[in-house]
Design an enzyme around this catalytic site. Structure first.
Site, PDB file in Angstrom:
ATOM      1  N   HIS A 277      21.702  26.951  20.346  1.00 24.75           N
ATOM      2  CA  HIS A 277      21.609  28.180  19.568  1.00 24.75           C
ATOM      3  C   HIS A 277      22.282  28.055  18.206  1.00 24.75           C
ATOM      4  O   HIS A 277      22.085  28.902  17.343  1.00 24.75           O
ATOM      5  CB  HIS A 277      22.161  29.354  20.375  1.00 24.75           C
ATOM      6  CG  HIS A 277      21.189  29.812  21.424  1.00 24.75           C
ATOM      7  ND1 HIS A 277      20.754  31.098  21.520  1.00 24.75           N
ATOM      8  CD2 HIS A 277      20.531  29.127  22.385  1.00 24.75           C
ATOM      9  CE1 HIS A 277      19.884  31.192  22.515  1.00 24.75           C
ATOM     10  NE2 HIS A 277      19.740  30.010  23.057  1.00 24.75           N
TER      11      HIS A 277
ATOM     12  N   SER B 268      15.910  25.477  18.006  1.00 23.49           N
ATOM     13  CA  SER B 268      14.962  24.536  18.598  1.00 23.49           C
ATOM     14  C   SER B 268      14.308  23.671  17.538  1.00 23.49           C
ATOM     15  O   SER B 268      14.046  24.142  16.435  1.00 23.49           O
ATOM     16  CB  SER B 268      13.876  25.311  19.352  1.00 23.49           C
ATOM     17  OG  SER B 268      14.413  26.004  20.428  1.00 23.49           O
TER      18      SER B 268
ATOM     19  N   LYS C 231       5.712  32.719  27.858  1.00 25.36           N
ATOM     20  CA  LYS C 231       5.176  31.348  27.884  1.00 25.36           C
ATOM     21  C   LYS C 231       5.921  30.499  28.910  1.00 25.36           C
ATOM     22  O   LYS C 231       5.314  29.721  29.650  1.00 25.36           O
ATOM     23  CB  LYS C 231       5.311  30.722  26.490  1.00 25.36           C
ATOM     24  CG  LYS C 231       4.446  29.502  26.314  1.00 25.36           C
ATOM     25  CD  LYS C 231       4.439  29.036  24.873  1.00 25.36           C
ATOM     26  CE  LYS C 231       3.633  27.759  24.743  1.00 25.36           C
ATOM     27  NZ  LYS C 231       3.587  27.259  23.387  1.00 25.36           N
ATOM     28  N   ASP C 232       7.245  30.683  28.981  1.00 27.65           N
ATOM     29  CA  ASP C 232       8.030  29.953  29.971  1.00 27.65           C
ATOM     30  C   ASP C 232       7.651  30.376  31.386  1.00 27.65           C
ATOM     31  O   ASP C 232       7.577  29.547  32.290  1.00 27.65           O
ATOM     32  CB  ASP C 232       9.527  30.192  29.750  1.00 27.65           C
ATOM     33  CG  ASP C 232      10.094  29.275  28.673  1.00 27.65           C
ATOM     34  OD1 ASP C 232       9.400  28.304  28.309  1.00 27.65           O
ATOM     35  OD2 ASP C 232      11.215  29.520  28.210  1.00 27.65           O
TER      36      ASP C 232
END
Lengths: 213, 420, 169
Positions: free
Chosen positions: B208, B212, B235-236
Site C-alpha cells: 500500500h 500495485s 474481480k478477485d
C-alpha cells in the site's frame, strides 16, 4: 514400545515396490453393496485368519449395510465396536510365514497403482518350472495363492477367480476409504453450487466493470 | 445506530479513514490482468489452511504411537473429518501453486523492480516460512514418506560447518527423527502460520506504500487508477470462484492423487521406501540437491536456488521499465526458465539414473545461469532496444529517470558551493 | 470517484443481491462441517449403548458400569429393600418407586449426584455423596439435600431375562 515394534515389523513386510504401473491390469472398482458384501465374505473366510484390518470396526460393516447375521457370525463374541483383528496371533504368523502379514485397512491406498496393484497381484501367481509358487507382481511374497489362480485349469474357473479378486479388491477399496461415495456425492453438489456462484459473480463483475466505459 | 457506533470508533481509532484509504478507495491500476488475482488467492488459502488446521488439531495426536491412528480416526470417525483433512492436504498444494503463479507473475512483469524490492523480499521470507511450515506439517501423519522426508531434510543441516552433527541432533531432539521431533514439529507447525500472517501484514503495508504494479511496468497516472472496491473485490471474488472449482475437484474427486501411496504405511525407521520423493512443490529444488555430487555443495546449491530470487532487483539492470511487456528477450528468458523448472521437477520425481543425473546437472547449470546472466542480457537487450526504437512513453520515462538521477547527483554539489 | 453513489446503485441491483445471498448461503454451508467436526465422533457415539449381563450380581449387590463415560449403578434389591423403597415416595423430589424401575428387583440409575456432579458412594441403605453430603435411598431418590433431584434413570431395556442394554429405552 511393543506397539511400536509391531508397527516396525509390520512395515518391514510392506516394502512399496516401485512397481511398473504399466504391467498392472486396470480395473473399475465396484462400489455397490452386493459386490462389496461378497468381497467381505471372501476376505473374512480366506484372508482374515492371518490379516488384520485394525481401522475397520465390525459396526462399520453393519452401518454400511452388510447383513447383521453375517457380521455377527464373523465377530463371534467380540463387541460391535471391536476392530477386525486377525484370528492368528502375531507369534503364530511369524512362525508360519517368517514375517507378519500386513494390515489390510489401507492396503488399497498404500501401493503404487492402488486397487490395480492388488487385483493384479492376487492374479499373478504361477507355478515355476521347478514346481514352486511365485508371483509376477511381487516375487518376494510369502502369501499363498489363496484364490488358487495358479492351479486353475479351465477358463470358467479362471473367470470365477477373476470375479472373486475383483470383489475382494472392491471391498478393500471401500475399507481404505469408507467415505469415498459420500465424498463424491457431496462433491457433485459443491461443484454445481460453485458453477452457479461463479457464473453469477462473472455477470456481477461484468456489470460493475461496465460502469467504467 | 450503526452510524453512531462507527462515529464513536472513528473518534478513537481511524476506522473509516483506514477502510476508505486502504480498502475501498485504495487506488488500483485499471489494467491489471487476472494474473494479479493470485495474491488475494494466497491470502484466501492461508485463511483456509489456518481454519482447517485448527479444527484438525482438535483431533490430532502428536505422539509417534498415536499420530498415524489419529489421522485414521479423523478420516473415519470424526464428522466430516475426511473433508477437513483432504481440504488441508490439498490446500497445502494449492498454496504452493498459487504462490508459484504469484511469483511467476512478479518475475514476468518485473514487479520486483524498484520501488517494490521490499515487497519482493518480504515475499521471499514468506516463501521460506511457507516451505518450513509445509515441511513440518508433512511429518505429522507419521507415514513412511513423512518420516523419511523429515530424515532427509533434517540431515541437510549436517552441512553446517563444524557442528553439523550436533545441529541435526538438536533439530530432532533425538538421534533419529522420533517422538521429540514429531511433537516439536507439531508445535511449530501450529505457530508458523501466525508468523506468516504477521509477515503478510508487512507485505501488504509495503504494497500500500508503493501501490500495485501493472502489466505495462510503467506506473500509471492517477486518472488510470480505479478504487479497489467494487472493481477488484468483484474481480478477485470471480477469480476465487474459478479457483474453488479446481480446488473442489481435487478435494472431492482425486484427493489421494497428491498423497504418496507410501504415506499410507506407518513410519518405519528400519526400512526406507524404495523410492522417496518430496511433495511436488519441492521437486525442482530437490533435483538441484541431487545434482551436486557433494553433501555440502548440494545443500548450498539448494539453499541458493531458493534464495537467489531475492537478488533479482540487483541483477536486472535494464533501464527499460517493467518486465516482459517491452522486453522480448526478457520474455524469452522467462519462458526458458519456466521450462527449466519443469525439467528439474521431472528429474526430481523420477528415480535417479545416470541419464537423469546428467539432465539434472545441465538443468541446474541453466537454473543458476539464467540468474547470473540477467545483468548482461538485460544490459545488452536495453542497448538493442534503444537502437531499434522504443514506444514514446517508454522513451520519455527513461529520459525523465536519467534526468532525475542527474539532478540528485548535482544537488549535494550545489549545496557545497553555497556553503563556500 | 463517486463511491457513495456506486454502493447506492448496488443496493438496488437485483443481480448483486442474488449473488450475495447465494454466496452467503455457501459460506454458511461451509461452516457446517467445521461445527459438526466438534460433535461426538462415530466411535464416541458407538459407546452410546452398553450391554450389561446381570447374572453375576447377587441379591443386595451393586455393580457400577460405564455408559457414555458416566457411572451407572445397577442394584439388585432384596425383597426388604424393595418394600422399603415402595413404602415411601421420597421427600425432596417425590416420585413413586414403580416409576423408577422396570422390574422391582433391578434399580438402574446414573451415579452422578444431581447437585454438583460427584459420584455418590453406596453406604448402608442408599447412597451418600461425599462432596456435599446429599443422601439417596435405595430407589435413588434424594432424602437429604443439597441435591435438588433424584438420581437420573437412564434409558434402558431388558433384552433377555438377565441382560439389559443401557442407552435405548
Amino acid at each position: 514400545m511393543k506397539s511400536l515394534l509391531s508397527i516396525a515389523l509390520l512395515c518391514s513386510l510392506s516394502v512399496p515396490a516401485w512397481a511398473n504401473e504399466a504391467q498392472l491390469e486396470k480395473i473399475d472398482v465396484a462400489t455397490d453393496k452386493a459386490t462389496i458384501e461378497r468381497g467381505a465374505g471372501i476376505l473374512m473366510d480366506t484372508c482374515h485368519s492371518c490379516h488384520s484390518m485394525k481401522y475397520l470396526k465390525y459396526r462399520n460393516l453393519l452401518q454400511f449395510g452388510i447383513d447383521k447375521q453375517k457380521v455377527d457370525g464373523w465377530r463371534g463374541d467380540q463387541p460391535l465396536d471391536a476392530p477386525v483383528l486377525s484370528q492368528m496371533s502375531d507369534s503364530d504368523n511369524m512362525a508360519s510365514f517368517g514375517k507378519l502379514p500386513p494390515d489390510l485397512s489401507l492396503m488399497a491406498k498404500a501401493r503404487d497403482g492402488g486397487p490395480n496393484y492388488l487385483y493384479s497381484y492376487l492374479l499373478a501367481y504361477y507355478t515355476t518350472p521347478d514346481g514352486t509358487l511365485s508371483n509376477h507382481v511381487f516375487p518376494e511374497t510369502k502369501m499363498p495363492d489363496i484364490l488358487n489362480i495358479s492351479s486353475a485349469s479351465d477358463e470358467t474357473q479362471r473367470k470365477e477367480i477373476r470375479t472373486q479378486a475383483h470383489e475382494v479388491v472392491s471391498f478393500l477399496t471401500w475399507v481404505a476409504d469408507p467415505h469415498a461415495t459420500e465424498r463424491m456425492h457431496l462433491g457433485y453438489y459443491v461443484l454445481a453450487y460453485l458453477a452457479v456462484l461463479t457464473t453469477l459473480l462473472y455477470f456481477v463483475k461484468d456489470r460493475i466493470w461496465s460502469r467504467l466505459k | 445506530m450503526a452510524h453512531r457506533i462507527i462515529n464513536w470508533i472513528d473518534h478513537r481509532f481511524p476506522l473509516s479513514s483506514f477502510v476508505k484509504h486502504e480498502l475501498t478507495g485504495y487506488p488500483t491500476p485499471r489494467n491489471l490482468s487476472y494474473w494479479w488475482n493470485f495474491g488475494f488467492l494466497a491470502g484466501f488459502v492461508l485463511v483456509l489452511q489456518v481454519a482447517t488446521g485448527i479444527f484438525l488439531a482438535m483431533h490430532y495426536k502428536a505422539d509417534i504411537a498415536m499420530s498415524f491412528d489419529s489421522i485414521q480416526h479423523i478420516m473415519r470417525d470424526v464428522n466430516y473429518g475426511w473433508l477437513l483433512r483432504y481440504m488441508h492436504a490439498v490446500g497445502a498444494s494449492a498454496f504452493f501453486f498459487v504462490i508459484f503463479v504469484h511469483m511467476a507473475r512478479t518475475l514476468y512483469y518485473g514487479s520486483f523492480r524498484a520501488p517494490r524490492e521490499l515487497m519482493w523480499w518480504t515475499g521471499q521470507v514468506l516463501l521460506l516460512m511457507l516451505m518450513a511450515t509445509a515441511f513440518m506439517g508433512y511429518l505429522l501423519p507419521w507415514g513412511q514418506m513423512s518420516f523419511w522426508g523429515a530424515t532427509v531434510i533434517t540431515n541437510l543441516f549436517r552441512a553446517t560447518p563444524f557442528i553439523g552433527d550436533q545441529v541435526v541432533v538438536w533439530l530432532r531432539g533425538d538421534y533419529m527423527v522420533g517422538d521429540a521431533t514429531l511433537t516439536r514439529f507439531f508445535a511449530l507447525h501450529y505457530l508458523f502460520p501466525f508468523l506468516i500472517i504477521g509477515a503478510v501484514v508487512i507485505h501488504l503495508v509495503a504494497l500500500h506504500t508503493v501501490k500495485s504494479s501493472n502489466p505495462s511496468g510503467i506506473n500509471l497516472a492517477d486518472k488510470d487508477n480505479i478504487p479497489f472496491h467494487p472493481y477488484f473485490t468483484i474481480k478477485d471474488l470471480y477469480g476465487l470462484g474459478l479457483f474453488l472449482i479446481v480446488y473442489s475437484v481435487f478435494v472431492f474427486f482425486i484427493p489421494d492423487s497428491l498423497i504418496e501411496p507410501a504415506n499410507n504405511i506407518p513410519a518405519n525407521p528400519m526400512q526406507t521406501p524404495n523410492h522417496i520423493v518430496p511433495e511436488w512443490y519441492f521437486l525442482p529444488f530437490y533435483a538441484i540437491l541431487r545434482s551436486v555430487p557433494n553433501l555440502v555443495g548440494g545443500v548450498v546449491a539448494m539453499a541458493l536456488s531458493v534464495m537467489i530470487f531475492a537478488f533479482m532487483p540487483f541483477l536486472d539492470r535494464s533501464r527499460i521499465p517493467g518486465g516482459a511487456h517491452y522486453r522480448p528477450i526478457y520474455k524469452l528468458q522467462f519462458y526458458l526458465f519456466l521450462l527449466d523448472m519443469l525439467v528439474l521437477g521431472y528429474v526430481g520425481y523420477v528415480p535417479p539414473t545416470s541419464q537423469t543425473l546428467i539432465i539434472g546437472q545441465i538443468a541446474t547449470l541453466c537454473y543458476f545461469g539464467s540468474f547470473f546472466l540477467v545483468p548482461f542480457i538485460s544490459k545488452a537487450e536495453e542497448r538493442w532496444l534503444m537502437k531499434r526504437g522504443l514506444p514514446l512513453e517508454v522513451k520519455e520515462l527513461i529520459e525523465k529517470e536519467s534526468h532525475d538521477k542527474e539532478m540528485r547527483k548535482r544537488k549535494p554539489l550545489r549545496r557545497k558551493e553555497g556553503t563556500v | 470517484m463517486g463511491n457513495e453513489t456506486l454502493s447506492d446503485g448496488d443496493r438496488r441491483d437485483f443481480l448483486i443481491k442474488l449473488t450475495s445471498v447465494v454466496g452467503g448461503a455457501g459460506v454458511a454451508a461451509t461452516c457446517v462441517p467445521f461445527v459438526a467436526s466438534m460433535n461426538p465422533s462415530s466411535d464416541v457415539l458407538a459407546k452410546a449403548e452398553t450391554e450389561v449381563d446381570l447374572t453375576d450380581i447377587p441379591a443386595g449387590g451393586m455393580r457400577t458400569v460405564a455408559w457414555q463415560g458416566k457411572p451407572v449403578f445397577i442394584l439388585r434389591r432384596t425383597p426388604e429393600e424393595i418394600q422399603a423403597a415402595q413404602s415411601s415416595n421420597g421427600i425432596i423430589d417425590p416420585e413413586p418407586d414403580s416409576k423408577r424401575v422396570q422390574k422391582p428387583e433391578w434399580l438402574v440409575v446414573i451415579g452422578v449426584c444431581t447437585h454438583m456432579g460427584c459420584v455418590p458412594n453406596k453406604e448402608g441403605p442408599g447412597w451418600t455423596c461425599h462432596c456435599h453430603g446429599s443422601q439417596y435411598d435405595d430407589s435413588g431418590r434424594v432424602v437429604r439435600g443439597p441435591a435438588p433431584h433424584n438420581l437420573e434413570v437412564p434409558p434402558y431395556h431388558f433384552v433377555a431375562e438377565n441382560k439389559i442394554v443401557i442407552g435405548k429405552a
